[in-house]
Design a protein around this motif. Structure first.
Motif, short mmCIF file in Angstrom:
data_model
loop_
_atom_site.label_atom_id
_atom_site.label_comp_id
_atom_site.label_asym_id
_atom_site.label_seq_id
_atom_site.Cartn_x
_atom_site.Cartn_y
_atom_site.Cartn_z
N CYS A 85 13.87 -11.17 6.00
CA CYS A 85 12.92 -10.83 4.94
C CYS A 85 13.48 -9.72 4.05
CB CYS A 85 11.56 -10.38 5.52
SG CYS A 85 11.65 -8.96 6.62
N GLY A 86 12.77 -9.44 2.98
CA GLY A 86 13.17 -8.34 2.10
C GLY A 86 13.18 -7.01 2.84
N THR A 87 12.21 -6.82 3.70
CA THR A 87 12.13 -5.59 4.47
C THR A 87 13.39 -5.39 5.32
OG1 THR A 87 9.72 -5.72 4.58
CG2 THR A 87 10.80 -4.38 6.26
N ASP A 90 16.32 -4.33 3.19
CA ASP A 90 16.26 -2.90 2.87
C ASP A 90 16.67 -2.05 4.07
OD1 ASP A 90 15.41 -3.33 0.28
OD2 ASP A 90 13.28 -3.06 0.72
N HIS A 117 9.49 0.91 -2.37
CA HIS A 117 8.63 0.13 -1.46
C HIS A 117 8.68 0.79 -0.07
CE1 HIS A 117 7.57 -3.32 1.13
NE2 HIS A 117 6.90 -3.76 0.09
N ALA A 119 9.39 -0.34 2.65
CA ALA A 119 10.55 -0.80 3.43
C ALA A 119 11.74 0.15 3.24
CB ALA A 119 10.95 -2.23 3.01
N ILE A 165 14.59 1.31 -6.66
CA ILE A 165 13.97 0.00 -6.80
C ILE A 165 14.22 -0.55 -8.21
CG2 ILE A 165 11.71 0.94 -7.48
CD1 ILE A 165 10.45 -1.20 -5.58
N ASN A 169 6.91 -2.79 -7.44
CA ASN A 169 5.87 -3.75 -7.07
C ASN A 169 4.49 -3.31 -7.51
OD1 ASN A 169 6.96 -1.96 -4.93
ND2 ASN A 169 5.07 -2.54 -3.86
N ASP A 194 16.57 -2.39 -4.50
CA ASP A 194 15.63 -3.36 -3.96
C ASP A 194 15.19 -4.25 -5.12
OD1 ASP A 194 13.23 -4.66 -3.34
OD2 ASP A 194 12.55 -3.08 -1.99
N VAL A 196 13.59 -7.17 -4.79
CA VAL A 196 12.69 -8.19 -4.24
C VAL A 196 11.66 -8.64 -5.28
CG1 VAL A 196 11.02 -8.72 -2.43
CG2 VAL A 196 13.04 -7.37 -1.87
N GLN A 197 11.13 -7.71 -6.06
CA GLN A 197 10.18 -8.10 -7.11
C GLN A 197 10.89 -8.67 -8.33
OE1 GLN A 197 6.74 -8.06 -7.53
NE2 GLN A 197 6.49 -7.50 -5.40
N GLY A 217 14.09 -11.15 -1.28
CA GLY A 217 13.13 -11.71 -0.33
C GLY A 217 12.52 -12.97 -0.93
N HIS A 219 9.96 -15.03 -0.52
CA HIS A 219 8.56 -15.40 -0.79
C HIS A 219 8.02 -14.75 -2.07
CE1 HIS A 219 6.04 -11.89 0.56
NE2 HIS A 219 7.13 -11.58 1.22
N LYS A 220 8.81 -13.90 -2.71
CA LYS A 220 8.38 -13.36 -4.00
C LYS A 220 8.87 -14.24 -5.15
CE LYS A 220 6.52 -9.76 -1.95
NZ LYS A 220 7.08 -8.42 -1.84
#
Ligand SMILES: *Cc1c(COP(=O)(O)O)cnc(C)c1O
Length: 399
Positions: A85-87, A90, A117, A119, A165, A169, A194, A196-197, A217, A219-220
């Motif tokens: 995952c993104g977490t 990170d 974030h 994370a 970041i 987010n 990061d 992810v967004q 990540g 799922h974003k």
């Protein structure tokens, strides 16, 4: 019994015509992505580490996904590490680099932005509390954007890494990653972002961005939950945080989650191809939403940057409004949004990020984030812009 109960709930949700405006929390998986994943559950189910044909086929699928991501990031195969995952990406970036740089050159200083974030934020905090690193925060402006001109002064010889970041987010602000990276490159300090967004809407060429590490990540960006990736520049040392077999170039042990990695690759490919189309669809709707709300709601403010912000992202604070109550009433009307604050109910505290923007509590507690996506329509946004001011008028204290 349990299944019947779940079905009942789903029916109820469908009937009430809900409008999802929380794409910053997660996105639905694109049907093309689901289709790409399916064969890898029960037909092409081999372990990519196996020698036989089953293994080779699964290995090929993983490499294909890796190729797609390398293409978008403009990097080499061995620079992309699949994670859960993104977490995790990170965590691997921060803990992995911090521990390696301390071992290599006794570096014990970490610089992060205050709008990271959790994370990143909480990984840095743990590196301080358990591993004895010194954490320092970069100054930001009123929009939550890192102040470029202050960075050089804060970087030290013993800085192990800096993490900023890419797109926030909570408030949508986009940071000047390329410019920060240039300074880090010049001073030879590892730089993590990061992203992810950012993946759906921003460019991700790691050479252009001047980054050494970048987190993704799935799922974003309309891929499955539970899979991510970390770009790590060749020649940068990291300590693995999950040890075991020799997967992922000895940097992340664990049998590959093949269907999810395939799905991530497909979602990434679609994100690259459809990036401009998605922006063209979403940005006018988002602009309409922001203008409409700021014009029709007294004592309202946009949080985050007015221009350098994610094209699907609108975030506000409303004075003397209980953000949790607002979210609940929007939900009753069928709108799924989120607040800046991570708290659910009871003990209301403003979010760390809104606090870092120096907003008073009576503003920061009334936060709302509206994030748009592929299924969002003009009609939905127009109706939302009629409903929201009415609810706010109803629940505002001292009206
Ligand atoms: C969602 C998110 C994460 C965490 O990613 P997961 O895949 O949910 O673990 C990290 N950073 C940012 C900016 C995010 O939006």
């Amino acid at each position: 019994m349990r299944i019947a109960k779940i079905n009942f709930k789903m029916n109820k949700i469908n009937k009430r015509k809900r409008v999802y405006l929380d794409y910053g929390a997660t996105t639905p998986i694109d049907s093309r992505v689901v289709a790409s994943m399916l064969p890898y559950f029960d037909q092409d189910f081999g372990n990519p580490s196996s020698i036989h044909a089953y293994g080779q086929s699964a290995e090929g699928a993983v490499q294909n996904a890796r190729d797609i991501i390398c293409g978008g990031l403009n990097c080499q195969q061995e620079e992309v590490i699949f994670t859960s995952c993104g977490t995790e990406s990170d965590n691997l970036a921060l803990r992995g680099v911090a521990l390696a740089e301390r071992k290599r050159r006794n570096a014990n200083h970490i610089l992060i932005s205050p709008t990271e974030h959790p994370a990143v934020q909480n990984t840095a905090k743990q590196l301080a509390s358990i591993f004895g690193f010194e954490i320092e925060y970069l100054p930001i402006d009123e929009y939550g954007k890192v102040k470029l001109e202050k960075i050089r002064d804060l970087l030290r010889k013993e800085t192990a890494l800096i993490s900023v970041i890419y797109a926030n987010n909570e408030i949508g602000t986009i940071n000047p990653i390329q410019d920060i990276g240039e300074i880090c490159k010049e001073l030879d300090i590892p730089f993590h972002t990061d992203a992810v967004q950012a993946t759906t809407y921003l460019t991700l060429d790691v050479k252009d961005l001047n980054v050494d590490l970048l987190s993704l990540g799935a799922h974003k960006f309309y891929g499955p939950k539970g899979v991510g990736a970390l770009y790590k520049r060749n020649n940068l040392q990291i300590v693995p945080i999950q040890t075991g077999g020799q997967h992922e170039f000895d940097l992340r042990a664990g049998t590959h989650n093949v269907p999810y990695i395939v799905g991530m690759g497909e979602a990434f490919k679609i994100a690259q191809i459809e990036r401009l189309t998605r922006i063209a669809h979403i940005k006018p709707l988002r602009d309409f939403l922001i203008n409409s709300i700021l014009n029709s709601v007294p004592n309202s403010k946009l949080t985050g940057h007015p221009v350098d912000r994610m094209p699907n992202h609108a975030s506000f604070v409303f004075e003397n409004v209980d953000g949790n109550e607002l979210l609940m009433l929007l939900d009753v009307e069928g709108y799924a949004c989120s607040s800046g604050s991570a708290c659910r109910s009871g003990d209301p505290k403003p979010s760390e990020i809104l606090k870092s923007l120096s907003l008073d509590d009576n503003w920061a507690l009334g936060s709302l984030r509206v994030t748009l996506g592929t299924a969002t329509t003009r009609n939905q946004i127009e109706k939302f812009c009629e409903t929201l001011p009415k609810i706010l008028h109803r629940i505002r204290k001292n009206n």
